[in-house]
Write a protein that holds these residues in place. Structure first.
Motif, PDB file in Angstrom:
ATOM      1  N   VAL A   1     -37.179   2.786  27.233  1.00  9.90           N
ATOM      2  CA  VAL A   1     -35.726   2.886  27.397  1.00  9.90           C
ATOM      3  C   VAL A   1     -35.360   4.177  28.126  1.00  9.90           C
ATOM      4  O   VAL A   1     -34.449   4.212  28.960  1.00  9.90           O
ATOM      5  CB  VAL A   1     -35.027   2.807  26.028  1.00  9.90           C
ATOM      6  CG1 VAL A   1     -33.533   3.113  26.171  1.00  9.90           C
ATOM      7  CG2 VAL A   1     -35.214   1.428  25.430  1.00  9.90           C
ATOM      8  N   ALA A   2     -36.092   5.259  27.818  1.00  9.70           N
ATOM      9  CA  ALA A   2     -35.839   6.525  28.515  1.00  9.70           C
ATOM     10  C   ALA A   2     -36.076   6.365  30.013  1.00  9.70           C
ATOM     11  O   ALA A   2     -35.254   6.802  30.828  1.00  9.70           O
ATOM     12  CB  ALA A   2     -36.747   7.615  27.948  1.00  9.70           C
ATOM     13  N   LEU A   3     -37.194   5.721  30.379  1.00 11.68           N
ATOM     14  CA  LEU A   3     -37.468   5.494  31.800  1.00 11.68           C
ATOM     15  C   LEU A   3     -36.413   4.595  32.433  1.00 11.68           C
ATOM     16  O   LEU A   3     -35.954   4.838  33.551  1.00 11.68           O
ATOM     17  CB  LEU A   3     -38.851   4.854  31.969  1.00 11.68           C
ATOM     18  CG  LEU A   3     -40.071   5.723  31.630  1.00 11.68           C
ATOM     19  CD1 LEU A   3     -41.347   4.917  31.815  1.00 11.68           C
ATOM     20  CD2 LEU A   3     -40.112   6.979  32.497  1.00 11.68           C
ATOM     21  N   LEU A   4     -36.011   3.560  31.686  1.00 11.09           N
ATOM     22  CA  LEU A   4     -35.033   2.607  32.214  1.00 11.09           C
ATOM     23  C   LEU A   4     -33.706   3.283  32.532  1.00 11.09           C
ATOM     24  O   LEU A   4     -33.090   3.021  33.574  1.00 11.09           O
ATOM     25  CB  LEU A   4     -34.822   1.486  31.197  1.00 11.09           C
ATOM     26  CG  LEU A   4     -33.892   0.339  31.604  1.00 11.09           C
ATOM     27  CD1 LEU A   4     -34.481  -0.462  32.743  1.00 11.09           C
ATOM     28  CD2 LEU A   4     -33.608  -0.560  30.416  1.00 11.09           C
ATOM     29  N   THR A   5     -33.254   4.158  31.651  1.00 12.97           N
ATOM     30  CA  THR A   5     -31.970   4.821  31.864  1.00 12.97           C
ATOM     31  C   THR A   5     -32.060   5.952  32.895  1.00 12.97           C
ATOM     32  O   THR A   5     -31.134   6.175  33.665  1.00 12.97           O
ATOM     33  CB  THR A   5     -31.436   5.376  30.533  1.00 12.97           C
ATOM     34  OG1 THR A   5     -32.455   6.157  29.905  1.00 12.97           O
ATOM     35  CG2 THR A   5     -31.055   4.254  29.597  1.00 12.97           C
ATOM     36  N   ILE A   6     -33.197   6.648  32.922  1.00 14.67           N
ATOM     37  CA  ILE A   6     -33.366   7.741  33.887  1.00 14.67           C
ATOM     38  C   ILE A   6     -33.371   7.204  35.313  1.00 14.67           C
ATOM     39  O   ILE A   6     -32.817   7.826  36.231  1.00 14.67           O
ATOM     40  CB  ILE A   6     -34.666   8.513  33.597  1.00 14.67           C
ATOM     41  CG1 ILE A   6     -34.513   9.356  32.334  1.00 14.67           C
ATOM     42  CG2 ILE A   6     -35.029   9.415  34.771  1.00 14.67           C
ATOM     43  CD1 ILE A   6     -35.793  10.005  31.874  1.00 14.67           C
ATOM     44  N   PHE A   7     -33.965   6.026  35.501  1.00 16.05           N
ATOM     45  CA  PHE A   7     -34.121   5.480  36.843  1.00 16.05           C
ATOM     46  C   PHE A   7     -32.967   4.582  37.266  1.00 16.05           C
ATOM     47  O   PHE A   7     -33.108   3.738  38.141  1.00 16.05           O
ATOM     48  CB  PHE A   7     -35.434   4.698  36.942  1.00 16.05           C
ATOM     49  CG  PHE A   7     -36.652   5.566  36.807  1.00 16.05           C
ATOM     50  CD1 PHE A   7     -36.720   6.809  37.414  1.00 16.05           C
ATOM     51  CD2 PHE A   7     -37.729   5.141  36.044  1.00 16.05           C
ATOM     52  CE1 PHE A   7     -37.835   7.614  37.275  1.00 16.05           C
ATOM     53  CE2 PHE A   7     -38.857   5.944  35.901  1.00 16.05           C
ATOM     54  CZ  PHE A   7     -38.912   7.185  36.520  1.00 16.05           C
ATOM     55  N   GLN A   8     -31.796   4.733  36.620  1.00 14.77           N
ATOM     56  CA  GLN A   8     -30.612   4.009  37.065  1.00 14.77           C
ATOM     57  C   GLN A   8     -30.228   4.474  38.466  1.00 14.77           C
ATOM     58  O   GLN A   8     -30.369   5.648  38.804  1.00 14.77           O
ATOM     59  CB  GLN A   8     -29.443   4.234  36.115  1.00 14.77           C
ATOM     60  CG  GLN A   8     -29.579   3.504  34.789  1.00 14.77           C
ATOM     61  CD  GLN A   8     -28.408   3.805  33.875  1.00 14.77           C
ATOM     62  OE1 GLN A   8     -27.623   4.711  34.121  1.00 14.77           O
ATOM     63  NE2 GLN A   8     -28.293   3.034  32.806  1.00 14.77           N
ATOM     64  N   SER A   9     -29.710   3.529  39.242  1.00 11.38           N
ATOM     65  CA  SER A   9     -29.353   3.851  40.624  1.00 11.38           C
ATOM     66  C   SER A   9     -28.150   4.782  40.701  1.00 11.38           C
ATOM     67  O   SER A   9     -28.058   5.629  41.569  1.00 11.38           O
ATOM     68  CB  SER A   9     -29.061   2.553  41.397  1.00 11.38           C
ATOM     69  OG  SER A   9     -30.194   1.719  41.398  1.00 11.38           O
ATOM     70  N   LYS A  10     -27.209   4.608  39.777  1.00  6.30           N
ATOM     71  CA  LYS A  10     -25.995   5.413  39.804  1.00  6.30           C
ATOM     72  C   LYS A  10     -25.794   6.065  38.447  1.00  6.30           C
ATOM     73  O   LYS A  10     -26.126   5.513  37.413  1.00  6.30           O
ATOM     74  CB  LYS A  10     -24.776   4.544  40.132  1.00  6.30           C
ATOM     75  CG  LYS A  10     -24.817   3.923  41.526  1.00  6.30           C
ATOM     76  CD  LYS A  10     -23.577   3.103  41.771  1.00  6.30           C
ATOM     77  CE  LYS A  10     -23.591   2.450  43.154  1.00  6.30           C
ATOM     78  NZ  LYS A  10     -22.394   1.613  43.401  1.00  6.30           N
ATOM     79  N   GLN A  11     -25.197   7.276  38.461  1.00 10.01           N
ATOM     80  CA  GLN A  11     -24.890   7.986  37.235  1.00 10.01           C
ATOM     81  C   GLN A  11     -23.431   8.449  37.261  1.00 10.01           C
ATOM     82  O   GLN A  11     -22.906   8.829  38.299  1.00 10.01           O
ATOM     83  CB  GLN A  11     -25.803   9.202  37.058  1.00 10.01           C
ATOM     84  CG  GLN A  11     -27.257   8.858  36.849  1.00 10.01           C
ATOM     85  CD  GLN A  11     -28.086  10.086  36.520  1.00 10.01           C
ATOM     86  OE1 GLN A  11     -27.552  11.168  36.356  1.00 10.01           O
ATOM     87  NE2 GLN A  11     -29.387   9.901  36.435  1.00 10.01           N
ATOM     88  N   ALA A  12     -22.818   8.429  36.104  1.00  4.52           N
ATOM     89  CA  ALA A  12     -21.435   8.890  36.002  1.00  4.52           C
ATOM     90  C   ALA A  12     -21.411  10.408  35.914  1.00  4.52           C
ATOM     91  O   ALA A  12     -22.408  11.049  35.619  1.00  4.52           O
ATOM     92  CB  ALA A  12     -20.767   8.272  34.774  1.00  4.52           C
ATOM     93  N   ASN A  13     -20.254  10.991  36.175  1.00  3.89           N
ATOM     94  CA  ASN A  13     -20.100  12.439  36.030  1.00  3.89           C
ATOM     95  C   ASN A  13     -20.167  12.832  34.560  1.00  3.89           C
ATOM     96  O   ASN A  13     -19.827  12.051  33.669  1.00  3.89           O
ATOM     97  CB  ASN A  13     -18.756  12.877  36.613  1.00  3.89           C
ATOM     98  CG  ASN A  13     -18.727  12.703  38.123  1.00  3.89           C
ATOM     99  OD1 ASN A  13     -19.745  12.838  38.790  1.00  3.89           O
ATOM    100  ND2 ASN A  13     -17.560  12.383  38.656  1.00  3.89           N
ATOM    101  N   ALA A  14     -20.640  14.040  34.314  1.00  5.60           N
ATOM    102  CA  ALA A  14     -20.779  14.517  32.934  1.00  5.60           C
ATOM    103  C   ALA A  14     -20.063  15.855  32.797  1.00  5.60           C
ATOM    104  O   ALA A  14     -20.673  16.913  32.934  1.00  5.60           O
ATOM    105  CB  ALA A  14     -22.247  14.655  32.566  1.00  5.60           C
ATOM    106  N   PRO A  15     -18.741  15.835  32.501  1.00  6.26           N
ATOM    107  CA  PRO A  15     -18.004  17.097  32.397  1.00  6.26           C
ATOM    108  C   PRO A  15     -18.413  17.954  31.202  1.00  6.26           C
ATOM    109  O   PRO A  15     -18.379  19.180  31.279  1.00  6.26           O
ATOM    110  CB  PRO A  15     -16.544  16.635  32.262  1.00  6.26           C
ATOM    111  CG  PRO A  15     -16.635  15.248  31.726  1.00  6.26           C
ATOM    112  CD  PRO A  15     -17.881  14.669  32.314  1.00  6.26           C
TER     113      PRO A  15
END
Length: 292
Positions: free
Chosen positions: A137-151
């Motif tokens: 799951v860690a690999l799956l989420t890390i390798f997402q194509s897009k990431q949201a901003n993290a304020p």
């Protein structure tokens, strides 16, 4: 053969619930174009509560014992109330990748909590399967194509940890109550409590533009409310009443796999090679840990 099929039913029940929960991401992605998250959560649980009414007579707890309210109230507060509240807020401060990595810790939390509170054994296969699925799951989420901003990633991650603690607490309490309470009684309590908790979301529905209420929107809401928010809870609660809580929780790591695959099939989202490898690792971890 009949005994083997009977033994597989709880696992199939949990797999069905996990698939439905995973499909909710694609459905939410579609519906959030017209309604804010708080309104969607109210609609989901309100529709689910309507579907409960025809069988409401069967939902009344017949095995209530003095002091059970001390378990029942925390159960419904943990999930869906606080769980959805923490997770929805967490995703406004941190990235979906970081939140996904944290959510992968849930099975490990449940395994430890079940060992501590329910005296369930943790086998070597369970531990290896847990860490494999968490790694996947860690690999799956890390390798997402897009990431949201993290304020505010630290605050967001802490809120996501809070959501996982709530989910863990709910699983342990459901397991504790399932020996005496009917599965659908527990599900009904969760749905009704969540509906009341998210009642303020009705103001967003009243203020919404009437033109958004298309047949497509209504059908997706019905799916989220009747199937995902009601039927899937019943499937999971029944499954967890038949097998160890630690084993049942491992299947939760299949939710992001289902979400990614359906996002690719329904929404045309890309699934890169690294995500495919991560998916296979998660599936292997779940299968390995559930071998007899």
């Amino acid at each position: 053969m009949i005994i083997k099929i009977k033994n597989m039913l709880p696992i199939l029940s949990i797999l069905g619930a996990v698939f439905l929960w995973g499909s909710s991401f694609s459905a939410m992605r579609i519906i959030l174009q017209d309604l804010p998250p708080f309104a969607v959560m109210f609609c989901r649980l309100f529709i689910a509560s309507i579907f409960i009414l025809p069988i409401s007579g069967k939902l009344l707890p017949k095995s209530y014992q003095k002091g059970d309210w001390k378990i029942l109230i925390p159960m419904v507060l943990f999930q869906p109330c606080l769980y959805f509240l923490f997770e929805s807020r967490a995703l406004t401060f941190t990235t979906s990748s970081q939140a996904g990595i944290i959510s992968a810790c849930l099975p490990l939390m449940v395994a430890v909590a079940a060992w501590f509170f329910l005296a369930e054994n943790m086998t070597t296969k369970t531990i290896i399967g847990l860490f494999l699925s968490i790694f996947g799951v860690a690999l799956l989420t890390i390798f997402q194509s897009k990431q949201a901003n993290a304020p505010h990633p630290i605050l967001g991650n802490l809120l996501e940890v809070g959501a996982m603690v709530c989910a863990c607490g709910n699983i342990i309490l459901v397991k504790k109550l399932s020996s005496r309470y009917d599965t659908w009684s527990l599900t009904g309590m969760q749905v009704l409590a969540g509906t009341l908790f998210f009642l303020p979301g009705i103001k967003y529905i009243i203020m919404a533009d009437p033109s958004i209420w298309t047949i497509k929107l209504i059908l997706v809401l019905l799916y989220l409310g009747a199937i995902v928010s009601f039927f899937s809870f019943g499937l999971y609660n029944w499954g967890i009443s038949k097998i160890e809580a630690s084993r049942a929780s491992i299947f939760i790591n299949l939710i992001p796999v289902t979400a990614v695959l359906l996002g690719w099939l329904i929404l045309g989202e890309t699934l890169n090679l690294k995500q495919m490898i991560a998916t296979l690792i998660i599936i292997f971890g779940v299968i390995f840990s559930n071998q007899r």
